[in-house]
Scaffold this active site. Structure first.
Site, PDB file in Angstrom:
ATOM      1  N   ASP A 107      -1.406   4.058   8.774  1.00 60.24           N
ATOM      2  CA  ASP A 107      -1.333   3.785   7.443  1.00 60.24           C
ATOM      3  C   ASP A 107      -2.403   2.769   7.434  1.00 60.24           C
ATOM      4  O   ASP A 107      -3.344   3.095   8.008  1.00 60.24           O
ATOM      5  CB  ASP A 107       0.133   3.243   7.144  1.00 60.24           C
ATOM      6  CG  ASP A 107       0.525   3.102   5.504  1.00 60.24           C
ATOM      7  OD1 ASP A 107       0.021   2.282   4.855  1.00 60.24           O
ATOM      8  OD2 ASP A 107       1.120   3.859   5.035  1.00 60.24           O
ATOM      9  N   ASP A 140       7.500   0.047  -2.742  1.00 58.46           N
ATOM     10  CA  ASP A 140       7.686   0.222  -1.246  1.00 58.46           C
ATOM     11  C   ASP A 140       9.116  -0.328  -1.006  1.00 58.46           C
ATOM     12  O   ASP A 140       9.674  -1.194  -1.312  1.00 58.46           O
ATOM     13  CB  ASP A 140       6.687  -0.920  -0.655  1.00 58.46           C
ATOM     14  CG  ASP A 140       5.252  -0.505  -0.806  1.00 58.46           C
ATOM     15  OD1 ASP A 140       5.184   0.447  -1.489  1.00 58.46           O
ATOM     16  OD2 ASP A 140       4.401  -1.419  -0.463  1.00 58.46           O
ATOM     17  N   ASP A 144      -3.703   5.637  -1.323  1.00 52.10           N
ATOM     18  CA  ASP A 144      -2.913   4.850  -2.054  1.00 52.10           C
ATOM     19  C   ASP A 144      -3.758   4.282  -3.327  1.00 52.10           C
ATOM     20  O   ASP A 144      -4.758   4.983  -3.561  1.00 52.10           O
ATOM     21  CB  ASP A 144      -2.771   3.679  -1.133  1.00 52.10           C
ATOM     22  CG  ASP A 144      -1.323   2.729  -1.530  1.00 52.10           C
ATOM     23  OD1 ASP A 144      -1.173   2.914  -2.438  1.00 52.10           O
ATOM     24  OD2 ASP A 144      -1.340   2.017  -0.470  1.00 52.10           O
ATOM     25  N   LYS A 181      -2.619  10.254   2.936  1.00 49.05           N
ATOM     26  CA  LYS A 181      -1.913   9.396   1.989  1.00 49.05           C
ATOM     27  C   LYS A 181      -2.893   8.467   1.282  1.00 49.05           C
ATOM     28  O   LYS A 181      -3.797   7.829   1.790  1.00 49.05           O
ATOM     29  CB  LYS A 181      -1.133   8.476   2.643  1.00 49.05           C
ATOM     30  CG  LYS A 181      -0.272   7.403   1.762  1.00 49.05           C
ATOM     31  CD  LYS A 181       0.643   6.464   2.542  1.00 49.05           C
ATOM     32  CE  LYS A 181       1.233   5.337   2.047  1.00 49.05           C
ATOM     33  NZ  LYS A 181       2.372   4.548   2.645  1.00 49.05           N
TER      34      LYS A 181
HETATM   35  C1  GLA Z   1       1.145   0.130  -0.498  1.00 46.28           C
HETATM   36  C2  GLA Z   1       1.740   1.322   0.016  1.00 46.28           C
HETATM   37  C3  GLA Z   1       2.656   1.217   1.153  1.00 46.28           C
HETATM   38  C4  GLA Z   1       1.503   0.849   2.384  1.00 46.28           C
HETATM   39  C5  GLA Z   1       0.784  -0.340   1.783  1.00 46.28           C
HETATM   40  C6  GLA Z   1      -0.431  -0.740   2.955  1.00 46.28           C
HETATM   41  O1  GLA Z   1       1.702  -0.947  -0.739  1.00 46.28           O
HETATM   42  O2  GLA Z   1       2.657   1.615  -1.159  1.00 46.28           O
HETATM   43  O3  GLA Z   1       3.430   2.273   1.497  1.00 46.28           O
HETATM   44  O4  GLA Z   1       0.803   1.776   2.363  1.00 46.28           O
HETATM   45  O5  GLA Z   1       0.218  -0.402   0.600  1.00 46.28           O
HETATM   46  O6  GLA Z   1      -1.119  -1.663   2.567  1.00 46.28           O
END
Ligand code: GLA
Length: 431
Positions: free
Chosen positions: A79, A219, A158, A156
């Site tokens: 991530d 989240d 974001d 992923k």
């Molecule tokens: C966002 C995403 C999370 C994670 C964070 C990383 O809040 O929704 O799932 O990836 O960023 O900073």
């Protein structure tokens, strides 16, 4: 080729933005760093838990040695906070050299050597949510190529430090860029999570063509309140969300937090059951090196995983909210089977809930068999009008796998003879 045909193909190529990658025909399963390990970059003081290649290698090893991979948990996903703070001289993303000294390609090679897949994280905007380099519109193609060259299997993307307009352009543009790399890269979009609204103001038709999965909502955090808020939001919006899910395109209520600090054992069972009913991606976000036996059992429940991975890919939904604070969720499955979750929001004591399959919308006049997904207990000979009782613990669930074993409208049909009750498989010869 005539000019007309050539122009037609060109036009198709430029307008077609469907994500025709054939990936994720069932909800993806794997491990994702964020909820448990966050943006811990302090490898000096916390070398075991910081975001580094060591962490991903160790999790990949656990996935193989502790039976996760064999059950379908195949993605090892990085991530946020993996990058260096600056791109290189050619404008390419680079991993932090101290925490990922071997580079992402070497990590991907290692993960692949174990028969697993590697996922990575980016952000459509100026910065990631953690403040690392984002992917601006003009960097989309370059970043897609970089990920493909490294052998990455999932992205992923974001949406921090971005705008609605930017995202409307950028998310589909990344689809085209990933397709153009020629590498099969599954695509997780955080787009709807940044759109909000009740019901969500999201163009789901477009989304299902553009992304393999998408984060819809806030989240997840390490608490039961957080799990409940997600379940509430998904239930409130189920009429909009439910039809969007299917093979190749999934709603994502976020990671499983089972094995961490915020859930009791009952609540852990509830998260797993509810995520399974929702046909949700199953991304573990816990420390697989130290996970308890009981959490591992919940996450490795074979019948649960079979239900989650049902090939029809139909998302379930809440069918009842009783005054007693019992809720019932139903998911249709292949072979006329289904899954039921009886969920208690009570906070006092185990509740004795009496109902019948008929009251839960079952109409097929059949004799059913039921397997309790957690205890393994089998109940045979249930007709739709028969009353039965389940005992549900506070903030817990009872989960049933339900399947007809004899159709009472055609009592002696050939197929019923072939149907073996315990394995749910059709057999070539009557048993
Ligand atoms: C966002 C995403 C999370 C994670 C964070 C990383 O809040 O929704 O799932 O990836 O960023 O900073």
């Amino acid at each position: 080729m005539s000019l007309v045909v050539f122009v037609f193909i060109l036009a198709l190529a430029s307008f077609c933005q469907a994500l025709e990658n054939g990936l994720m025909r069932t909800p993806p399963m794997g491990w994702l760093a964020w909820e448990r390990f966050r943006c811990n970059i302090d490898c000096k003081n916390d070398p075991q838990n910081c975001i580094s290649e060591k962490l991903f290698v160790e999790m990949a090893n656990c996935l193989v040695t502790d039976g996760w991979k064999d059950l379908g948990y195949e993605y090892v996903n990085i991530d946020d906070c993996w990058m260096a703070k600056e791109r290189d001289a050619k404008g390419r993303l680079v991993p932090d050299p101290e925490r990922f000294p071997s580079g992402i390609k070497a990590l991907a090679d290692y993960v692949h050597s174990l028969g697993l897949k590697l996922g990575i994280y980016g952000d459509l905007g100026t910065h990631t949510c953690g403040g690392y380099p984002g992917t601006t519109l003009d960097q989309i193609e370059q970043d897609a190529l970089t990920f493909a060259e490294w052998g990455v299997d999932m992205l992923k993307l974001d949406g921090c430090y971005s705008s609605a307009e930017y995202q409307a352009k950028g998310y589909p543009r990344m689809t085209r860029a990933l397709n153009a790399t020629g590498r099969l890269i599954a695509y997780s979009c955080s787009w709807p999570a940044y759109q909000g609204g009740l019901p969500p103001q999201v163009n789901y038709t477009l989304l299902t063509n553009v992304c393999n999965l998408w984060r819809n909502y806030d989240d997840i955090q390490d608490s039961w309140d957080s799990v409940l808020s997600i379940v509430d939001w998904f239930s409130k919006n189920q009429d909009v969300l439910q039809p969007q899910a299917g093979p190749g395109h999934w709603n994502d209520p976020d990671m499983l937090i089972i094995g961490n600090f915020g859930l009791s054992e009952e609540q852990s069972r509830s998260q797993m059951a509810l995520w399974t009913i929702l046909a949700a991606p199953l991304f573990l976000s816990t420390d697989l090196r130290t996970i308890s036996q009981s959490s591992q059992e919940i996450l490795q429940n074979k019948l649960m995983i079979k239900i989650n991975q049902d090939p029809l890919g139909i998302q379930g939904h809440r069918i009842l909210q009783e005054k007693s604070h019992i809720e019932v969720f139903l998911r249709p499955l292949s072979n006329s089977a289904s899954a039921l979750v009886f969920f208690s929001r009570r906070t006092d004591m185990p509740y004795h809930y009496t109902t019948s399959l008929a009251k839960l919308n079952y109409t097929q006049n059949a004799i059913y068999e039921v397997q309790d997904v957690y205890t393994g207990e089998i109940i045979s000979g249930l007709k739709i009008e028969d009353n039965f009782k389940v005992v549900i613990n506070p903030s817990g669930v009872v989960m049933w796998y339900v399947y007809p074993i004899r159709n009472l409208d055609q009592p002696f049909s050939f197929l019923n003879q072939l149907y073996k009750r315990d394995t749910k498989k059709f057999h070539p010869f009557p048993l």
